[in-house]
Scaffold this active site. Sequence first.
Site, PDB file in Angstrom:
ATOM      1  N   THR A  47      34.072  -5.228  17.671  1.00  0.00           N
ATOM      2  CA  THR A  47      33.505  -6.077  18.727  1.00  0.00           C
ATOM      3  C   THR A  47      32.190  -5.517  19.236  1.00  0.00           C
ATOM      4  O   THR A  47      31.951  -4.297  19.173  1.00  0.00           O
ATOM      5  CB  THR A  47      34.503  -6.165  19.904  1.00  0.00           C
ATOM      6  OG1 THR A  47      33.886  -6.831  21.004  1.00  0.00           O
ATOM      7  CG2 THR A  47      34.935  -4.784  20.378  1.00  0.00           C
ATOM      8  N   ASP A  48      31.349  -6.395  19.796  1.00  0.00           N
ATOM      9  CA  ASP A  48      30.113  -5.926  20.427  1.00  0.00           C
ATOM     10  C   ASP A  48      30.378  -5.213  21.740  1.00  0.00           C
ATOM     11  O   ASP A  48      29.498  -4.516  22.276  1.00  0.00           O
ATOM     12  CB  ASP A  48      29.132  -7.084  20.633  1.00  0.00           C
ATOM     13  CG  ASP A  48      29.667  -8.206  21.508  1.00  0.00           C
ATOM     14  OD1 ASP A  48      30.824  -8.134  21.960  1.00  0.00           O
ATOM     15  OD2 ASP A  48      28.919  -9.185  21.724  1.00  0.00           O
ATOM     16  N   GLU A  49      31.595  -5.331  22.262  1.00  0.00           N
ATOM     17  CA  GLU A  49      31.895  -4.703  23.548  1.00  0.00           C
ATOM     18  C   GLU A  49      31.870  -3.179  23.488  1.00  0.00           C
ATOM     19  O   GLU A  49      31.788  -2.514  24.527  1.00  0.00           O
ATOM     20  CB  GLU A  49      33.229  -5.208  24.083  1.00  0.00           C
ATOM     21  CG  GLU A  49      33.215  -6.702  24.381  1.00  0.00           C
ATOM     22  CD  GLU A  49      34.432  -7.184  25.142  1.00  0.00           C
ATOM     23  OE1 GLU A  49      34.913  -6.449  26.034  1.00  0.00           O
ATOM     24  OE2 GLU A  49      34.899  -8.290  24.859  1.00  0.00           O
ATOM     25  N   LYS A  69      38.585   0.144  20.909  1.00  0.00           N
ATOM     26  CA  LYS A  69      37.900  -0.331  19.704  1.00  0.00           C
ATOM     27  C   LYS A  69      36.796   0.642  19.291  1.00  0.00           C
ATOM     28  O   LYS A  69      36.562   0.850  18.091  1.00  0.00           O
ATOM     29  CB  LYS A  69      37.331  -1.730  19.938  1.00  0.00           C
ATOM     30  CG  LYS A  69      38.381  -2.825  20.017  1.00  0.00           C
ATOM     31  CD  LYS A  69      39.193  -2.962  18.733  1.00  0.00           C
ATOM     32  CE  LYS A  69      38.363  -3.497  17.582  1.00  0.00           C
ATOM     33  NZ  LYS A  69      39.204  -3.719  16.355  1.00  0.00           N
ATOM     34  N   TYR A 108      40.057  -1.791  26.629  1.00  0.00           N
ATOM     35  CA  TYR A 108      39.964  -2.479  25.341  1.00  0.00           C
ATOM     36  C   TYR A 108      38.774  -1.989  24.528  1.00  0.00           C
ATOM     37  O   TYR A 108      38.927  -1.571  23.375  1.00  0.00           O
ATOM     38  CB  TYR A 108      39.853  -3.981  25.553  1.00  0.00           C
ATOM     39  CG  TYR A 108      39.317  -4.720  24.339  1.00  0.00           C
ATOM     40  CD1 TYR A 108      40.006  -4.689  23.131  1.00  0.00           C
ATOM     41  CD2 TYR A 108      38.116  -5.424  24.399  1.00  0.00           C
ATOM     42  CE1 TYR A 108      39.504  -5.338  22.002  1.00  0.00           C
ATOM     43  CE2 TYR A 108      37.621  -6.086  23.283  1.00  0.00           C
ATOM     44  CZ  TYR A 108      38.313  -6.032  22.088  1.00  0.00           C
ATOM     45  OH  TYR A 108      37.815  -6.672  20.986  1.00  0.00           O
TER      46      TYR A 108
END
Length: 364
Positions: free
Chosen positions: A133-135, A163, A159
């Site tokens: 994810t870009d998060e 990741k 989260y």
Amino acid sequence: MNFLVTGGAGFIGSAVCRHLCANPAYHVTNLDKLTYAGNLASLRTIENAHNYKFEQADICDERAVLDILHRDEIDVVMNLAAESHVDRSIDGPGAFIETNIVGTYRVLNSALEYWRGLGEDRKARFRFHHVSTDEVFGDLPFDSGMFVEETPYAPSSPYSASKAASDHLVRAWHETYGLPVVLSNCSNNYGPYHFPEKLIPLVILNALDEKPLPVYGAGANVRDWLFVEDHARALELVATKGQPGESYNVGGNSERTNLSVVETICDLLDARRPRAGAKRYRDLISFVTDRPGHDRRYAIDASKIGRDLGWAPAESFDSGLARTVDWFLDNKWWWGPIREQRYAGERLGQVQPRGQIEGRKGAA
């Protein structure tokens, strides 16, 4: 070519399985634990396909994964199995540590043992594709900047931290053991079969139920939106043509504030299923207390995957969102049981008193 898709009963994973099975030269094994967000109904269109099979298993079970790799002679592992909802990670981070970090470690171990035992030809074409994810990059100012593949990691939530850790493990297995890995980091996905805890399906279904449409803070947070079927095409390219050791950012080039997204959904529903009494769906918008650690803005620079692999999104945000709204209007058979039995739209992700963080079980 034989694929193992972990997490293939989830939102993005099921889109990947449906996309891959459209190619008769591919054979797809879907491995999923079937937690709260796993839904075999999302695979109904391919469940009897000659080139598809489902295995209920946990990526933390190294022996089960290794047995499947050998039995189905897997060429490409696409690792999408993950806990993915930020709000649930605030309520119950333990499940995110277990699946996203420990699970990735264990599936890497299985893949490494399998890869080491392959003949030279099959060893050369094997790939382990980790989907992220870009998060992991944190957030951006409202008025400048985009995430590139070299952007330093700065996760904000349990989260995104889990990741980020999984991404680091995958890179370490490449650098230390030589496992041929590729990675991809995507922006916010949306589309059919989206579990209704996420913003777009939650707003659609709450609106249809005449419930409040919750918007965090002032709704100014910005996300880059990517139609899930465009993402599935990108993931196939990364898995089959990406260079080992490389990562690829995948984005829709469709930045919108959260409030703008909600208002656009309201306008689409006004045109398709008007409320009684000439009321507008926008009247249901309700501003609620912001979630802790809410990143301001995400924006993906997807030029590398376009340049190196020839990918570009086929859907604009307007066309993709219209398709999504139409799908939810036409497919209550899929989302109705979820709203009745699994998740009815209640607020998640509010800070709990110290000592009670794991008290609310946010993930199965």
